[in-house]
Design an enzyme around this catalytic site. Structure first.
Site, PDB file in Angstrom:
ATOM      1  N   TYR A 110       0.895  -1.166   0.000  1.00  0.00           N
ATOM      2  CA  TYR A 110       0.000   0.000   0.000  1.00  0.00           C
ATOM      3  C   TYR A 110       0.931   1.213   0.000  1.00  0.00           C
ATOM      4  O   TYR A 110       0.996   1.953   0.953  1.00  0.00           O
ATOM      5  CB  TYR A 110      -0.865  -0.081   1.277  1.00  0.00           C
ATOM      6  CG  TYR A 110      -1.995   0.895   1.408  1.00  0.00           C
ATOM      7  CD1 TYR A 110      -3.040   0.924   0.496  1.00  0.00           C
ATOM      8  CD2 TYR A 110      -2.050   1.766   2.498  1.00  0.00           C
ATOM      9  CE1 TYR A 110      -4.103   1.801   0.653  1.00  0.00           C
ATOM     10  CE2 TYR A 110      -3.111   2.644   2.662  1.00  0.00           C
ATOM     11  CZ  TYR A 110      -4.141   2.649   1.746  1.00  0.00           C
ATOM     12  OH  TYR A 110      -5.202   3.511   1.916  1.00  0.00           O
TER      13      TYR A 110
ATOM     14  N   ASP B 254      -5.344  -5.553  -9.272  1.00  0.00           N
ATOM     15  CA  ASP B 254      -5.787  -6.125  -8.001  1.00  0.00           C
ATOM     16  C   ASP B 254      -7.261  -5.752  -7.782  1.00  0.00           C
ATOM     17  O   ASP B 254      -7.575  -4.792  -7.096  1.00  0.00           O
ATOM     18  CB  ASP B 254      -4.892  -5.585  -6.875  1.00  0.00           C
ATOM     19  CG  ASP B 254      -5.141  -6.296  -5.565  1.00  0.00           C
ATOM     20  OD1 ASP B 254      -5.570  -7.456  -5.594  1.00  0.00           O
ATOM     21  OD2 ASP B 254      -4.898  -5.676  -4.514  1.00  0.00           O
TER      22      ASP B 254
ATOM     23  N   GLU C 122      -7.515  -2.008  -9.285  1.00  0.00           N
ATOM     24  CA  GLU C 122      -6.391  -1.264  -8.724  1.00  0.00           C
ATOM     25  C   GLU C 122      -5.231  -1.397  -9.693  1.00  0.00           C
ATOM     26  O   GLU C 122      -4.804  -2.512 -10.011  1.00  0.00           O
ATOM     27  CB  GLU C 122      -6.018  -1.789  -7.331  1.00  0.00           C
ATOM     28  CG  GLU C 122      -7.079  -1.417  -6.302  1.00  0.00           C
ATOM     29  CD  GLU C 122      -6.701  -1.757  -4.867  1.00  0.00           C
ATOM     30  OE1 GLU C 122      -5.865  -2.657  -4.662  1.00  0.00           O
ATOM     31  OE2 GLU C 122      -7.248  -1.107  -3.951  1.00  0.00           O
TER      32      GLU C 122
ATOM     33  N   HIS D 121      -2.280   7.614  -3.285  1.00  0.00           N
ATOM     34  CA  HIS D 121      -3.438   6.717  -3.114  1.00  0.00           C
ATOM     35  C   HIS D 121      -3.872   6.666  -1.650  1.00  0.00           C
ATOM     36  O   HIS D 121      -5.059   6.808  -1.339  1.00  0.00           O
ATOM     37  CB  HIS D 121      -3.086   5.310  -3.609  1.00  0.00           C
ATOM     38  CG  HIS D 121      -4.144   4.283  -3.332  1.00  0.00           C
ATOM     39  ND1 HIS D 121      -5.384   4.313  -3.947  1.00  0.00           N
ATOM     40  CD2 HIS D 121      -4.165   3.219  -2.485  1.00  0.00           C
ATOM     41  CE1 HIS D 121      -6.115   3.297  -3.492  1.00  0.00           C
ATOM     42  NE2 HIS D 121      -5.406   2.621  -2.614  1.00  0.00           N
TER      43      HIS D 121
END
Ligand code: CA
Length: 427
Positions: free
Chosen positions: A140, A245, A211, A145
């Site tokens: 992440y 994803d 994603e 984002h």
């Protein structure tokens, strides 16, 4: 391991195999994959222009002698055996393939009977999953984002959680549902809670998202208990693929407390078929964003560890044309792959040959560079207009989502091809 000696990366090389202008697959790329045809069993191949080089047959014909590989490394349905030989061996293999395809070397070129046998038109091959993935981890690591998501769901003033600038945050995903580009998927079903005042319901996902990510595939790591440093990390990474994803946002919102994502993430993750080696990407290294606060010692690195990879996302509605909805770049990522791998192993967790590590959604600084529908349509408040007159807040049934990526400098373009999948109605 020194990188200055990778002969296959020479930008002046030209192949005797035709490579169309603008191709993702010039002689400087030579990505690895697994393919079969109507008459040939699954085997390892290397892409060049609009052809696939059959490494099994090339080996049988004696062109890959004096390397670290034997027949079983190429006569197989996954790259794991080949990757198991390690970085130096795969580098020498790629250099040898480059040499055989080089216009100035007539060794294979002059032997037209052999050349016809080993060069198969890309349109007649069926690509297969390139790797048997052992474990899949997703990070992440895009500051933009994480900031966008934190702004939407928590507090714009404190969009990043306190740990984010210290830790390359990640979670363990599921390898069984990582699928190859071209395999279509059904809209997932599950628990959603569309009305916050009422009980949850069981229904098809209503906020289906992609994603935009890349992923890297590892060589065998160190034994359990040992750690990989950022400066060692690239010796443990074979190559990269494009990675979608898929995410069910409404399922995620309800389920993720307190242990994180589960069924909202594990119904499918799509990868591209050709694994572009880290060796091929050497020429596209760039410095990453400055990191403040200063990272802890085990995350410190020397040199450039980010990569300039142009990325785009397109939606193609049923019977419609492609709509470009996102243009981003891998270089925006705050945490680089070397830091991700160092963090993953800092506690002694062992990484194995064929593990897959997702970058995390790659969002850039501008609204057209956001790497998910959640951000592009800003939680449904700014629907995207399609060129067929319809609009999208999330992905609809029968939409195909396509991601493409390439690097370009010194007149050489190295690409990943694409990862594409169509969303079919819920079963
Ligand atoms: Ca993800």
């Amino acid at each position: 391991m020194a990188n200055s000696t990778i002969a296959a990366n020479n930008p002046t090389l030209k192949s005797w195999v035709n490579v169309p202008v603008g191709s993702d697959f010039p002689i400087q790329n030579l990505p690895f994959g697994v393919f079969r045809t109507s008459s040939l069993s699954a085997r390892i191949g290397v892409r060049i222009g609009e052809h696939v080089l059959d490494l099994k047959t090339l080996h049988v014909l004696g062109y890959l002698d004096n390397l670290a590989f034997d027949a079983t490394d190429f006569d197989t349905d996954a790259l794991n055996h080949l990757m198991g030989k390690g970085k130096q061996a795969t580098r020498e293999l790629r250099n040898r393939i480059s040499n055989l395809l080089d216009a100035s070397n007539d060794e294979l070129q002059k032997n037209t009977h052999h050349a016809e046998q080993v060069l198969i038109p890309n349109k007649s091959v069926i690509m297969l999953m390139p790797v048997k993935i052992g474990d899949y981890t997703d990070f992440y690591s895009s500051r933009e984002h994480a900031t966008n998501v934190g702004t939407m769901f928590r507090d714009p003033a404190n969009a990043l959680l306190p740990n984010w600038l210290w830790i390359p945050v990640g979670y363990h995903g599921r390898a069984s549902s990582v699928i190859l580009s071209g395999q279509n998927i059904h809209r997932p079903k599950g628990q959603i809670k569309p009305d916050p005042e009422k009980d949850p319901i069981y229904a098809p996902c209503r906020n289906l998202d992609f994603e935009l990510e890349t992923a890297f595939i590892t060589y065998e790591g160190k034994p359990l208990g040992d750690s990989i440093t950022p400066n060692e990390a690239e010796d443990f990474i074979f190559g990269m693929v494009l990675f979608n994803d898929w995410s069910a946002r409404d399922i995620q919102t309800w389920e993720y407390v307190p242990l994180g994502p589960f069924l909202s993430k594990n119904f499918a993750s799509s990868i591209s078929a050709w694994v572009v080696t880290m060796d091929a990407l050497q020429a596209y290294k760039v410095a990453g964003p400055e990191q403040h606060p200063e990272v802890l010692s085990y995350l410190k690195y020397e040199g450039e560890k980010s990569y300039d990879i142009n990325l785009e996302v397109l939606i193609q509605p049923e019977n419609g044309t492609e709509n470009l909805i996102c243009e981003s770049n891998f270089k925006y990522m705050y945490w680089n792959m070397a830091q991700q791998l160092a963090h993953h192993t800092v506690n002694g967790c062992n990484v194995r040959c064929g593990d897959l590590m997702g970058s995390g959604t790659i969002s850039g600084p501008t609204p057209n560079s956001y790497g998910s529908m959640l951000e592009l349509a800003w939680k449904g408040t700014k629907p995207l207009q399609m060129n067929d007159g319809t609009e999208r807040k999330f992905i609809q049934d029968n939409d195909t989502v396509i991601m493409r990526g390439h690097c370009e400098s010194n007149g050489v373009r190295i690409g990943f091809g694409e990862v594409a999948a169509k969303i079919l109605p819920a079963k």
